[in-house]
Design a protein around this motif. Structure first.
Motif, PDB file in Angstrom:
ATOM      1  N   ALA A 128       0.265  -0.965  -0.227  1.00 34.95           N
ATOM      2  CA  ALA A 128      -0.662  -0.054   0.097  1.00 34.95           C
ATOM      3  C   ALA A 128       1.074   1.086   0.557  1.00 34.95           C
ATOM      4  O   ALA A 128       0.400   1.832  -0.730  1.00 34.95           O
ATOM      5  N   GLY A 166       1.682   2.444  -3.324  1.00 34.06           N
ATOM      6  CA  GLY A 166       1.164   2.649  -3.802  1.00 34.06           C
ATOM      7  C   GLY A 166       0.394   1.847  -4.564  1.00 34.06           C
ATOM      8  O   GLY A 166      -0.089   1.607  -6.112  1.00 34.06           O
ATOM      9  N   GLN A 185      -6.276   0.231   8.070  1.00 35.12           N
ATOM     10  CA  GLN A 185      -5.303   1.693   7.847  1.00 35.12           C
ATOM     11  C   GLN A 185      -4.884   2.454   7.490  1.00 35.12           C
ATOM     12  O   GLN A 185      -4.862   3.376   6.004  1.00 35.12           O
ATOM     13  N   GLU A 217      -6.577   2.069   3.403  1.00 37.31           N
ATOM     14  CA  GLU A 217      -7.360   3.487   3.764  1.00 37.31           C
ATOM     15  C   GLU A 217      -6.699   5.105   3.189  1.00 37.31           C
ATOM     16  O   GLU A 217      -6.464   5.629   2.670  1.00 37.31           O
ATOM     17  N   ARG A 218      -5.061   4.631   4.294  1.00 31.24           N
ATOM     18  CA  ARG A 218      -4.945   6.087   4.256  1.00 31.24           C
ATOM     19  C   ARG A 218      -3.678   5.977   2.577  1.00 31.24           C
ATOM     20  O   ARG A 218      -3.289   7.314   2.230  1.00 31.24           O
ATOM     21  N   ALA A 219      -3.249   4.754   1.925  1.00 25.71           N
ATOM     22  CA  ALA A 219      -2.643   5.626   0.719  1.00 25.71           C
ATOM     23  C   ALA A 219      -3.757   5.238  -0.279  1.00 25.71           C
ATOM     24  O   ALA A 219      -2.800   5.745  -1.176  1.00 25.71           O
ATOM     25  N   GLY A 220      -4.792   5.084   0.322  1.00 23.58           N
ATOM     26  CA  GLY A 220      -5.487   5.365  -0.599  1.00 23.58           C
ATOM     27  C   GLY A 220      -5.581   4.420  -1.864  1.00 23.58           C
ATOM     28  O   GLY A 220      -6.554   4.705  -2.799  1.00 23.58           O
ATOM     29  N   VAL A 221      -5.033   2.748  -1.518  1.00 23.83           N
ATOM     30  CA  VAL A 221      -5.082   1.703  -3.071  1.00 23.83           C
ATOM     31  C   VAL A 221      -6.318   1.125  -2.602  1.00 23.83           C
ATOM     32  O   VAL A 221      -7.070   0.945  -1.561  1.00 23.83           O
ATOM     33  N   PRO A 222      -6.519   0.752  -3.781  1.00 24.69           N
ATOM     34  CA  PRO A 222      -7.804  -0.654  -3.451  1.00 24.69           C
ATOM     35  C   PRO A 222      -6.884  -1.913  -2.825  1.00 24.69           C
ATOM     36  O   PRO A 222      -6.245  -2.194  -3.334  1.00 24.69           O
ATOM     37  N   PRO A 230     -14.670   0.788  -7.278  1.00 24.12           N
ATOM     38  CA  PRO A 230     -14.006  -0.215  -5.765  1.00 24.12           C
ATOM     39  C   PRO A 230     -13.652  -1.562  -6.097  1.00 24.12           C
ATOM     40  O   PRO A 230     -15.442  -1.962  -6.633  1.00 24.12           O
ATOM     41  N   ASP A 277     -14.206  -5.422   0.089  1.00 21.28           N
ATOM     42  CA  ASP A 277     -12.690  -4.607   0.518  1.00 21.28           C
ATOM     43  C   ASP A 277     -12.288  -4.909   2.340  1.00 21.28           C
ATOM     44  O   ASP A 277     -12.945  -6.156   3.057  1.00 21.28           O
TER      45      ASP A 277
END
Lengths: 336, 336, 336, 336
Positions: free
Chosen positions: C85, C88, C109, C112-117, C299, C303
């Motif tokens: 994550a 990226g 965390q 979600e912090r990295a914003g990767v699927p 999405p 997840d």
């Protein structure tokens, strides 16, 4: 309702099968068992608490006997049923009603002249699934009927002696499927059949087949197939399908008892191994219906007239099998 | 393994079905889509990331193209396959290999002269159940084969335009079942068929049938039946049975997906509604096998020679249906 | 659509299973295979035409790699997913998302912090039958849901080494069924479980169970059962039922391939023997969906957040099994 | 064999169901019908050609009566069976043998002191599939038994009046499944249960459940589950599974009659809708066995002693359901 007082005429293979069923039915009581073999007669009579005899007259002359169950060899059906009708007895006779169309005509005339009820042993018409199917077809759930298919395979061939007098594969066995064809779809216009002697090579010496398939063209336009054989490795294989514009009915008892064993081979289930395992409800129900309809003064079904047409169809199919010709059923054997 | 570079020749109904399968396979890459309808070609090409064209030559002249997938109308198969073979392309051609036996012979000669691999689209041979059945039969699990039965019913008729050029019910549809008969049992000696026009009355004007049943007598002695129809109310009905002295194999995908709903009507399950739902694994597997066998330099199967015999049998059956005659297959249409 | 460029992190049992699936998918291309065992990495890489390595960084530092497929041992999931994550990369991680709830929180965390699927490998959600069931439930075909039942039985136990680090029967295996419970019915309020060591007596030394059953009480009031075992004689046994006021959905792949052999033992059918035979469509579909959703910027599902709740439920069930207590799930392990 | 002369004590719902069965059995003849409702007694008596009465003594004092069939409300079982035993009558009593363990002890003592045969109505033990399963387990076809599962769901709840005196869901309904658990696997050591009032909210006022699930731990180490409900949308749902090291037995009558309708909705089949449709063979067979064993002087089965242990287990399960506790069965209710 008082139990119907019955005499069994014939205590061979089918007679014994019927005896096992009748023994458990409150609606029927067998008081006499007649068979040309005194041994057979005595054995079955003992099981039923009935009196044994080798003379047909002992049953027909007994005023206590209300009805006879005829399971003698097919060639004798006509004579026995005629005598019973003349004696005023109600008759239940195993299929086929006679071994020939002429003899069948004689039976129909004798029964109708005497005015006695006479039911023929097409037990499938009393099987819960066949009955339900009939209702569904009559209610129009299939729409117009377009196709029919029947499979009738016995687990192993009967004795050669039996086969030699049985009238052939499509008469003796196929008649059940052909009766179902008439019951569900209507009269058959044309039949064609091919067969082989793949199971019992010895049958060839007698011009007998042990395997056959046929096509049916019904008068209403539907077409169908029939597959019959004298032996399977896997038990008794009876399947009937009716195809209509709105759906298909598939009748099959594939699992009996209602149990599956899963083991290292995968899933495994037992199947009906013979007609008694496939049709226990039907064999009981046809006798209960016979007794109840007699009691209530209602007509029995299927009657000899109906059964004669199934006989004609089976004879026509057997003729097709033996000659390789397409047989038009209405032109075969005349009318009643 | 590098993906096989393919050109699709034909982007109609079957072409689109193959395109949907090919789109998901790593083993195949479609680089060109050819169709006489520029619209069809473009639409399918876009989905596949391929180039569209209306000219067969664009595919055959492209040295990057390893193989062609021919799904053009049956009457054009012979010409297209011949041209592709001459251009040295490997060929996958939908069944039937040609619309006539003479055209079929030309295809076989062209392919064999050019020495190119040519696989015919009898996808059932790649279905997991048919493959397992074939192995079981070859291992002798049924013993001697004595019977065969196939049902092939489409959910609804194709367009009248298609039907008029399809060669008839037993050619266009029945050929799958008849190929299965040859695959499992061997060559058929004689065929008889009866049918009707029960579903689409208009077909009568064109001498076409929408419903047919047939009997088969195999060279090895087994007998069988075939039931084919252009429409059911209940989806796609494909069943194949092989009967032997030691048992019976029954192939049927009766439930899909693997789910039963029990509600106030009883038990209810969905079924395959069309060929794409019944044979997804098979349509993928035949293409993967084609690609892998080309890659490995192994023969493809079924080849054109094999397919020609299935064509002859289907033609013979169709002739039987149209004439009401029992047709001897070896005397029909000669040999390769 | 261009194939998704993937690196496989882990080339053990599950990695190899995913590799076999990915090898056939046009939507995915594996360019790198990482495993601490150079042998494993090389073997899988060769099959896929990818590059092998023992260093995670080789994948994470490669800008051509769009996504990673994590199938390393469960205790390493958190670290690997976190690193991916941070680099990226989109992530597909096998279940369970982590070996503990705290580690699981870290993963959520990080992702979600990295914003990767980040999609978790609950493949059943992609099985055609489970998908159909979900749709039916959402459309209200069952009415209010009142009951749930799941069976999950493996054909044979994995190695003792694997079992010792697996987190226990209801975590490693039961989590699939418990995820299905959440997917179909909703959150579970309470769980109780009993088990035994009936199959592998040696497991007792490690406090491990090989057989367990549980009751579930859902927050919405429904109740359910779960049966899990590490070995059957008869293959892979996965069944899921949902019971509602209007009906019952039963999911089971009982026959595969679509073939029944009838022989002297009765009817016999093969069954899925392992997860690859039961869920081939699902394992492919979850990867295709992953690739397509990444491509479309949509999405992915399920997840990590969703998966964390399945992990919590499985942990709670395992705790119930080990302590004999009724465990309230919301009071177990806190929240995300 | 002369028909057994029976008096029916109780002509309510279960009495009428037994009457319908007894009416067709040659082995049994009902000469008297007793019910506190003169109407009920008369109606059933008329169907059976028997004499009606409201006084138990009329049956017990009649020397022609060999045996009584007790289907009165459960709370009266103990008194009626005691009186019948004292009168020297053989007894067939519906399950449960009594409404409480103490009353049950009294019944066992009375019956054993009087030395009369007393069979309890666990009819499943006479169902062909349950009998076959029992034989298979005894022959060792499953190896060591490791798991058990039962489902028992009625199509719709009985009247509230009945429910209030029924003793609760796991006593009235679950006892059949728990008796099967004992029959197949052996004694249960511990039971835990959770339930709900999802179907009939009014039941909550009476502390009654309409839905429950339970876990069972058997003394031999096996574990199992039980699912019971008072209503389904789809009929009568009875399934029993036994899991062993060598395989799994699955008992289910899923289709009745033996017919599938395929139409635009897919495949559709009817199912047993109530206990009379599921167990017609069993209800007949238990009475035939009762009559035959009396006639032959052989012990009847299951006897009151056996039935008392099923009662204890059901009481323990009901206690678990009502208290939320894990109940140890041997410590519950003492011994006989």
């Amino acid at each position: 309702m008082k139990a119907l007082n019955m005499a069994m005429i014939g205590a061979g293979r089918m007679g014994q099968a019927h005896a096992r069923v009748l023994a458990g039915l409150a609606e029927c009581r067998v008081s006499r068992v007649i068979d040309t073999s005194a041994d057979n007669a005595r054995r079955v009579a003992e099981e039923l608490g009935a009196r044994a005899s080798t003379l047909l007259e002992d049953a027909l002359d007994d005023p206590a006997v209300d009805a006879v169950v005829v399971t003698t060899p097919t060639p004798t059906h006509a004579d026995v049923v005629e005598a019973a009708a003349r004696a005023g007895k109600a008759v239940f006779v195993e299929k086929p009603v006679a071994d020939g169309l002429e003899a069948g005509r004689r039976v129909v005339q004798a029964v109708e002249r005497a005015g006695v009820p006479c039911q023929v042993g097409f037990q499938r018409r009393y099987d819960p699934a066949y009955r339900r199917a009939k209702e569904m077809i009559e209610r129009g759930e299939l729409g117009r009927v377009e196709g029919f298919r029947a499979v009738g395979r016995d687990p192993h061939p009967p004795s050669l002696d039996f086969l030699k007098t049985s009238g052939g594969l499509l008469l003796d066995m196929g008649i059940h499927d052909l009766d179902a064809a008439r019951f569900f779809v209507g009269e058959v216009a044309e039949v064609y059949a091919v067969g082989g002697t793949l199971i019992e090579p010895e049958l060839r010496h007698y011009g007998l087949f042990d395997t056959a398939v046929a096509t049916l063209r019904f008068e209403g336009g539907a077409v169908g197939t029939l597959e019959v054989a004298l032996r399977t490795a896997y038990g008794y294989d009876i399947r009937t399908e009716v195809l209509g514009e709105k759906g298909r009915i598939h009748i099959e008892r594939d699992r009996r008892p209602d149990l599956t064993l899963y083991d290292e081979r995968g899933g495994n289930f037992d199947r009906p191994r013979n007609f008694e395992q496939r049709f226990p409800e039907a064999y009981a129900a046809e006798m209960v219906a016979f007794a109840r309809n007699l009691h209530a003064g209602k007509p029995v079904t299927p009657d000899v007239r109906d059964a004669w047409y199934s006989l004609r169809l089976a004879k026509a199919a057997q003729h097709a099998l033996e000659t390789g010709q397409v047989v038009r059923v209405r032109e075969f054997g005349g009318e009643l």
